[in-house]
Motif scaffolding. Structure first.
Motif, mmCIF file in Angstrom:
data_model
loop_
_atom_site.group_PDB
_atom_site.id
_atom_site.type_symbol
_atom_site.label_atom_id
_atom_site.label_comp_id
_atom_site.label_asym_id
_atom_site.label_seq_id
_atom_site.Cartn_x
_atom_site.Cartn_y
_atom_site.Cartn_z
ATOM 1 N N LEU A 140 4.537 6.978 -12.048
ATOM 2 C CA LEU A 140 3.393 7.450 -11.271
ATOM 3 C C LEU A 140 3.807 7.752 -9.836
ATOM 4 C CD1 LEU A 140 0.389 8.018 -10.796
ATOM 5 C CD2 LEU A 140 0.050 5.536 -10.540
ATOM 6 N N LEU A 141 4.582 6.883 -9.243
ATOM 7 C CA LEU A 141 5.056 7.096 -7.880
ATOM 8 C C LEU A 141 5.863 8.393 -7.795
ATOM 9 C CD1 LEU A 141 5.188 5.962 -5.014
ATOM 10 C CD2 LEU A 141 7.157 4.594 -5.729
ATOM 11 N N GLU A 142 6.720 8.615 -8.772
ATOM 12 C CA GLU A 142 7.527 9.842 -8.790
ATOM 13 C C GLU A 142 6.640 11.083 -8.890
ATOM 14 O OE1 GLU A 142 11.521 11.602 -10.916
ATOM 15 O OE2 GLU A 142 10.457 9.965 -11.902
ATOM 16 N N ARG A 143 5.628 11.025 -9.742
ATOM 17 C CA ARG A 143 4.726 12.173 -9.892
ATOM 18 C C ARG A 143 3.929 12.439 -8.613
ATOM 19 N NH1 ARG A 143 0.995 11.184 -14.123
ATOM 20 N NH2 ARG A 143 1.623 9.010 -14.188
ATOM 21 N N MET A 144 3.497 11.382 -7.925
ATOM 22 C CA MET A 144 2.758 11.569 -6.670
ATOM 23 C C MET A 144 3.646 12.215 -5.607
ATOM 24 S SD MET A 144 0.166 8.330 -6.202
ATOM 25 C CE MET A 144 1.391 7.042 -6.268
ATOM 26 N N ALA A 197 0.845 -1.192 0.000
ATOM 27 C CA ALA A 197 0.000 0.000 0.000
ATOM 28 C C ALA A 197 0.882 1.244 0.000
ATOM 29 C CB ALA A 197 -0.919 0.007 1.216
ATOM 30 N N VAL A 198 0.475 2.207 -0.809
ATOM 31 C CA VAL A 198 1.159 3.486 -0.913
ATOM 32 C C VAL A 198 0.161 4.546 -0.489
ATOM 33 C CG1 VAL A 198 2.303 5.080 -2.498
ATOM 34 C CG2 VAL A 198 2.505 2.612 -2.862
ATOM 35 N N ALA A 199 0.569 5.416 0.432
ATOM 36 C CA ALA A 199 -0.351 6.411 0.973
ATOM 37 C C ALA A 199 0.177 7.822 0.734
ATOM 38 C CB ALA A 199 -0.559 6.165 2.466
ATOM 39 N N PRO A 200 -0.291 8.479 -0.333
ATOM 40 C CA PRO A 200 0.145 9.836 -0.617
ATOM 41 C C PRO A 200 -0.804 10.912 -0.062
ATOM 42 C CG PRO A 200 -0.988 8.981 -2.519
ATOM 43 C CD PRO A 200 -1.003 7.893 -1.467
ATOM 44 N N GLU A 201 -1.648 10.546 0.864
ATOM 45 C CA GLU A 201 -2.709 11.401 1.424
ATOM 46 C C GLU A 201 -3.831 11.549 0.387
ATOM 47 O OE1 GLU A 201 -2.042 14.618 4.621
ATOM 48 O OE2 GLU A 201 -0.340 14.831 3.244
ATOM 49 N N ARG A 202 -4.975 11.976 0.869
ATOM 50 C CA ARG A 202 -6.173 12.090 0.031
ATOM 51 C C ARG A 202 -5.949 12.985 -1.188
ATOM 52 N NH1 ARG A 202 -11.907 11.522 1.659
ATOM 53 N NH2 ARG A 202 -10.930 10.825 3.578
ATOM 54 N N ALA A 203 -5.231 14.092 -1.014
ATOM 55 C CA ALA A 203 -5.007 15.012 -2.135
ATOM 56 C C ALA A 203 -4.234 14.333 -3.264
ATOM 57 C CB ALA A 203 -4.264 16.258 -1.657
ATOM 58 N N GLY A 204 -3.275 13.493 -2.911
ATOM 59 C CA GLY A 204 -2.518 12.766 -3.919
ATOM 60 C C GLY A 204 -3.360 11.733 -4.642
ATOM 61 N N ILE A 205 -4.241 11.073 -3.894
ATOM 62 C CA ILE A 205 -5.152 10.094 -4.506
ATOM 63 C C ILE A 205 -6.094 10.804 -5.472
ATOM 64 C CG2 ILE A 205 -7.021 8.449 -4.076
ATOM 65 C CD1 ILE A 205 -4.439 7.334 -3.029
ATOM 66 N N GLN A 206 -6.675 11.910 -5.032
ATOM 67 C CA GLN A 206 -7.611 12.641 -5.881
ATOM 68 C C GLN A 206 -6.930 13.156 -7.150
ATOM 69 O OE1 GLN A 206 -9.035 15.514 -3.031
ATOM 70 N NE2 GLN A 206 -10.760 14.220 -2.435
ATOM 71 N N ARG A 207 -5.727 13.678 -7.002
ATOM 72 C CA ARG A 207 -5.001 14.262 -8.134
ATOM 73 C C ARG A 207 -4.660 13.199 -9.177
ATOM 74 N NH1 ARG A 207 -2.512 15.775 -11.974
ATOM 75 N NH2 ARG A 207 -0.966 17.416 -12.134
ATOM 76 N N PHE A 208 -4.344 11.979 -8.747
ATOM 77 C CA PHE A 208 -3.863 10.942 -9.656
ATOM 78 C C PHE A 208 -4.806 9.755 -9.788
ATOM 79 C CE2 PHE A 208 -0.098 13.256 -8.240
ATOM 80 C CZ PHE A 208 0.463 13.580 -9.457
ATOM 81 N N SER A 209 -6.055 9.914 -9.423
ATOM 82 C CA SER A 209 -7.006 8.800 -9.419
ATOM 83 C C SER A 209 -7.085 8.082 -10.766
ATOM 84 C CB SER A 209 -8.392 9.289 -9.015
ATOM 85 O OG SER A 209 -9.307 8.222 -9.018
ATOM 86 N N ALA A 210 -7.215 8.812 -11.848
ATOM 87 C CA ALA A 210 -7.315 8.187 -13.176
ATOM 88 C C ALA A 210 -6.028 7.446 -13.525
ATOM 89 C CB ALA A 210 -7.633 9.236 -14.237
ATOM 90 N N ASP A 211 -4.884 8.016 -13.193
ATOM 91 C CA ASP A 211 -3.603 7.372 -13.468
ATOM 92 C C ASP A 211 -3.433 6.107 -12.634
ATOM 93 O OD1 ASP A 211 -2.868 9.435 -15.256
ATOM 94 O OD2 ASP A 211 -2.049 10.632 -13.614
#
Length: 123
Positions: A102-106, A63-77
């Motif tokens: 994707l990990l780098e962008r998050m 599991a990778v946890a970039p906080e909710r903002a990161g999930i929302q920003r990259f959801s489609a990716d």
């Protein structure tokens, strides 16, 4: 990476342990200015005492946890990469390659977005 040695050593499955070490080492190399720590039994990376990204392991996935903002920003990716996610974390099945781009962008997004953040978590 010394901060993560005990966490990694406790992962029973050799392939899961190797994948976890690979990902954490990669983050450390790509973002050498981030601090490393284990909190809540999870390896994480911080910047100026603010949370950037954390990781955990489970039987079926990392599991990778970039906080909710990161999930929302990259959801489609995230979905396009073949991963499932909740509002708080991305599940990368052990049998699917890690999308390091994707990990780098998050991570880069969180560093930039939280540059002026003075708290550990976003408010």
């Amino acid at each position: 990476m010394d901060a993560f040695a005990e966490f990694i050593a406790k992962i029973d499955h050799p392939l899961h342990r190797a994948r976890t070490e690979e990902v954490l080492s990669w983050v450390n190399r790509q973002f050498p200015k981030l601090e490393t720590k284990v909190a809540w039994n999870q390896p994480m990376f911080t910047d100026h005492d603010t949370y950037i990204i954390g990781f955990s392991v489970a039987k079926p996935h990392m599991a990778v946890a970039p906080e909710r903002a990161g999930i929302q920003r990259f959801s489609a990716d995230i979905v396009q990469a073949g991963y499932k996610h909740t509002n708080e974390l991305v599940r990368i099945p052990w049998g699917i390659p890690v999308d390091f781009d994707l990990l780098e962008r998050m991570i880069a997004f969180n560093i930039e977005d939280k540059a002026d953040c003075s708290t550990f978590w976003r408010k």
